[in-house]
Design a protein around this motif. Structure first.
Motif, PDB file in Angstrom:
ATOM      1  N   GLU A   1      34.217 -24.794 -25.642  1.00  0.00           N
ATOM      2  CA  GLU A   1      34.518 -26.061 -24.933  1.00  0.00           C
ATOM      3  C   GLU A   1      35.631 -26.847 -25.612  1.00  0.00           C
ATOM      4  OE1 GLU A   1      31.485 -25.183 -25.992  1.00  0.00           O
ATOM      5  OE2 GLU A   1      30.370 -26.858 -26.898  1.00  0.00           O
TER       6      GLU A   1
ATOM      7  N   ARG B   1      34.007 -23.824 -30.927  1.00  0.00           N
ATOM      8  CA  ARG B   1      33.288 -23.665 -29.655  1.00  0.00           C
ATOM      9  C   ARG B   1      34.283 -23.485 -28.514  1.00  0.00           C
ATOM     10  NH1 ARG B   1      29.681 -24.589 -33.332  1.00  0.00           N
ATOM     11  NH2 ARG B   1      27.828 -25.841 -32.903  1.00  0.00           N
TER      12      ARG B   1
ATOM     13  N   LEU C   1      32.643 -25.546 -39.173  1.00  0.00           N
ATOM     14  CA  LEU C   1      31.948 -25.397 -37.900  1.00  0.00           C
ATOM     15  C   LEU C   1      32.480 -24.132 -37.219  1.00  0.00           C
ATOM     16  CD1 LEU C   1      30.103 -27.508 -36.276  1.00  0.00           C
ATOM     17  CD2 LEU C   1      32.137 -27.925 -34.926  1.00  0.00           C
TER      18      LEU C   1
ATOM     19  N   ALA D   1      29.867 -31.719 -40.494  1.00  0.00           N
ATOM     20  CA  ALA D   1      30.782 -31.451 -39.378  1.00  0.00           C
ATOM     21  C   ALA D   1      30.103 -31.678 -38.034  1.00  0.00           C
ATOM     22  CB  ALA D   1      31.290 -30.009 -39.456  1.00  0.00           C
ATOM     23  N   LEU D   2      28.794 -31.932 -38.079  1.00  0.00           N
ATOM     24  CA  LEU D   2      28.032 -32.050 -36.829  1.00  0.00           C
ATOM     25  C   LEU D   2      27.473 -33.447 -36.599  1.00  0.00           C
ATOM     26  CD1 LEU D   2      25.934 -28.779 -37.129  1.00  0.00           C
ATOM     27  CD2 LEU D   2      27.441 -29.322 -35.219  1.00  0.00           C
TER      28      LEU D   2
ATOM     29  N   ASN E   1      38.109 -33.224 -33.044  1.00  0.00           N
ATOM     30  CA  ASN E   1      36.758 -32.816 -32.656  1.00  0.00           C
ATOM     31  C   ASN E   1      35.861 -33.236 -33.812  1.00  0.00           C
ATOM     32  OD1 ASN E   1      34.379 -31.673 -31.868  1.00  0.00           O
ATOM     33  ND2 ASN E   1      34.973 -29.575 -32.382  1.00  0.00           N
ATOM     34  N   PRO E   2      35.431 -34.500 -33.793  1.00  0.00           N
ATOM     35  CA  PRO E   2      34.676 -35.028 -34.940  1.00  0.00           C
ATOM     36  C   PRO E   2      33.206 -34.638 -34.831  1.00  0.00           C
ATOM     37  CG  PRO E   2      34.820 -36.699 -33.247  1.00  0.00           C
ATOM     38  CD  PRO E   2      35.526 -35.471 -32.699  1.00  0.00           C
ATOM     39  N   PRO E   3      32.419 -34.900 -35.869  1.00  0.00           N
ATOM     40  CA  PRO E   3      30.972 -34.745 -35.698  1.00  0.00           C
ATOM     41  C   PRO E   3      30.480 -35.785 -34.694  1.00  0.00           C
ATOM     42  CG  PRO E   3      31.480 -35.761 -37.826  1.00  0.00           C
ATOM     43  CD  PRO E   3      32.781 -35.358 -37.212  1.00  0.00           C
ATOM     44  N   TYR E   4      29.565 -35.398 -33.813  1.00  0.00           N
ATOM     45  CA  TYR E   4      29.065 -36.382 -32.846  1.00  0.00           C
ATOM     46  C   TYR E   4      27.600 -36.203 -32.469  1.00  0.00           C
ATOM     47  CZ  TYR E   4      30.699 -32.644 -29.616  1.00  0.00           C
ATOM     48  OH  TYR E   4      30.944 -31.451 -28.969  1.00  0.00           O
TER      49      TYR E   4
HETATM   50  N1  GLN Z   1      29.498 -29.087 -29.659  1.00  0.00           N
HETATM   51  C1  GLN Z   1      28.761 -28.957 -30.883  1.00  0.00           C
HETATM   52  C2  GLN Z   1      27.311 -28.699 -30.577  1.00  0.00           C
HETATM   53  O1  GLN Z   1      26.555 -29.615 -30.347  1.00  0.00           O
HETATM   54  C3  GLN Z   1      28.942 -30.139 -31.783  1.00  0.00           C
HETATM   55  C4  GLN Z   1      30.275 -30.106 -32.373  1.00  0.00           C
HETATM   56  C5  GLN Z   1      30.618 -31.379 -33.029  1.00  0.00           C
HETATM   57  O2  GLN Z   1      29.793 -32.165 -33.451  1.00  0.00           O
HETATM   58  N2  GLN Z   1      31.873 -31.605 -33.088  1.00  0.00           N
HETATM   59  O3  GLN Z   1      26.933 -27.570 -30.549  1.00  0.00           O
END
Ligand code: GLN
Length: 284
Positions: free
Chosen positions: A101, A99, A96, A212-213, A191-194
């Protein structure tokens, strides 16, 4: 063959900015960075020598990079690097793109770790190693264990640790807490996929590794795994810090509470979005 006056730095940049307008939020910056990458010179060179002409070879190298950007590829993959916590990190399509944040997660972790602590810290789903590297650099006496399921991502993370001369990170391959079962940590970060699997945003993020997302229909599969597994490997009173989506705080808090976590609190990122949830391991 392009005409020589069309290959002047200022003309090349202006043309690239126009073309990038629809593909990027920062067309001029992107154009300048891509050009610097093509000529292997710093950005200041572009402003000092707007009348310089690119040779054909350099021009076509730049044009190829520009086309990649026009197809939506992130700048970080084209240049191969991304800045995180004031450090330049290598990234690849196996990781990934870090980011800004996520720096909130680093900041909160550092508030947790006393300056002279000799803690064992775990970073689950390290990717390019961004979080692990920031923590290892800021807390040299701590030992960071960085886990990822992807060997290709770990190769990038290892190289980043090497380039930043950090010897207090150990890498391990596997799914979430699997490679560190039986161990005890003072702090766990992730910072997992979410992202929800059906989320339209995934189309925009198509160049990045989907594993990863995306994390299931509600985007919370990885966070459920963390909530279930991290309790056994965290010392009493230790904190778990998890990054998540802006609208997931209530769900994340409920998942953590159901797994026996206490002191659950949320922190907002610089855009004002709930972004990181902290929880503690209480008495068992
Ligand atoms: N913040 C990311 C995005 O939506 C997602 C990163 C994540 O899943 N860890 O752009």
């Amino acid at each position: 063959m392009s005409k020589e006056e069309d290959r002047r730095i200022d003309a090349v940049l202006d043309d690239a900015v126009t073309r990038l307008a629809s593909a990027s939020d920062s067309p001029r910056l992107d154009a300048e960075l891509l050009l610097c990458h093509s000529i292997d010179l710093p950005r200041s060179y572009l402003f000092a020598h707007p009348e310089d002409t690119l040779d054909e070879k350099t021009f076509s190298r730049f044009d190829a990079l520009l086309r990649r950007r026009l197809r939506g590829e992130p700048m970080a993959y084209i240049t191969g690097t991304k800045e995180f916590w004031s450090r330049e990190l290598l990234v690849s399509p196996a990781t990934l793109v870090p980011r800004p944040e996520t720096e909130l997660l680093v900041d909160l972790a550092l508030r947790e770790i006393p300056r002279k602590a000799e803690w064992q810290i775990l970073d689950l789903g390290t990717g390019s190693g961004a979080i692990a590297i920031a923590l290892a650099a800021e807390r040299m006496m701590c030992e960071i264990t960085a886990v990822d399921i992807s060997d290709t991502a770990l190769a990038i993370a290892r190289e980043n640790a090497r380039q930043h001369s950090l010897v207090n990170i150990t890498f391990a391959q596997g799914s979430w807490a699997d490679p560190v079962r039986g161990r005890r940590f003072d702090l766990i970060v992730s910072n997992p996929p979410y992202v929800r699997t059906g989320d339209a945003a995934l189309a925009e993020l198509r160049h990045e590794p989907v594993e990863a997302l995306a994390a299931g229909a509600d985007g919370l599969d990885a966070i459920r795994a963390l909530a279930a597994d991290c309790g056994q490997i965290l010392r009493r009173g230790g904190a778990l810090l998890i990054e998540h989506g802006a609208d997931q705080y209530d769900d994340v808090a409920a998942i953590l509470a159901a797994s026996g976590w206490t002191d659950i609190s949320n922190y907002k990122d610089f855009a004002g979005h709930p972004r990181v949830t902290a929880a503690r391991q209480g008495d068992k």
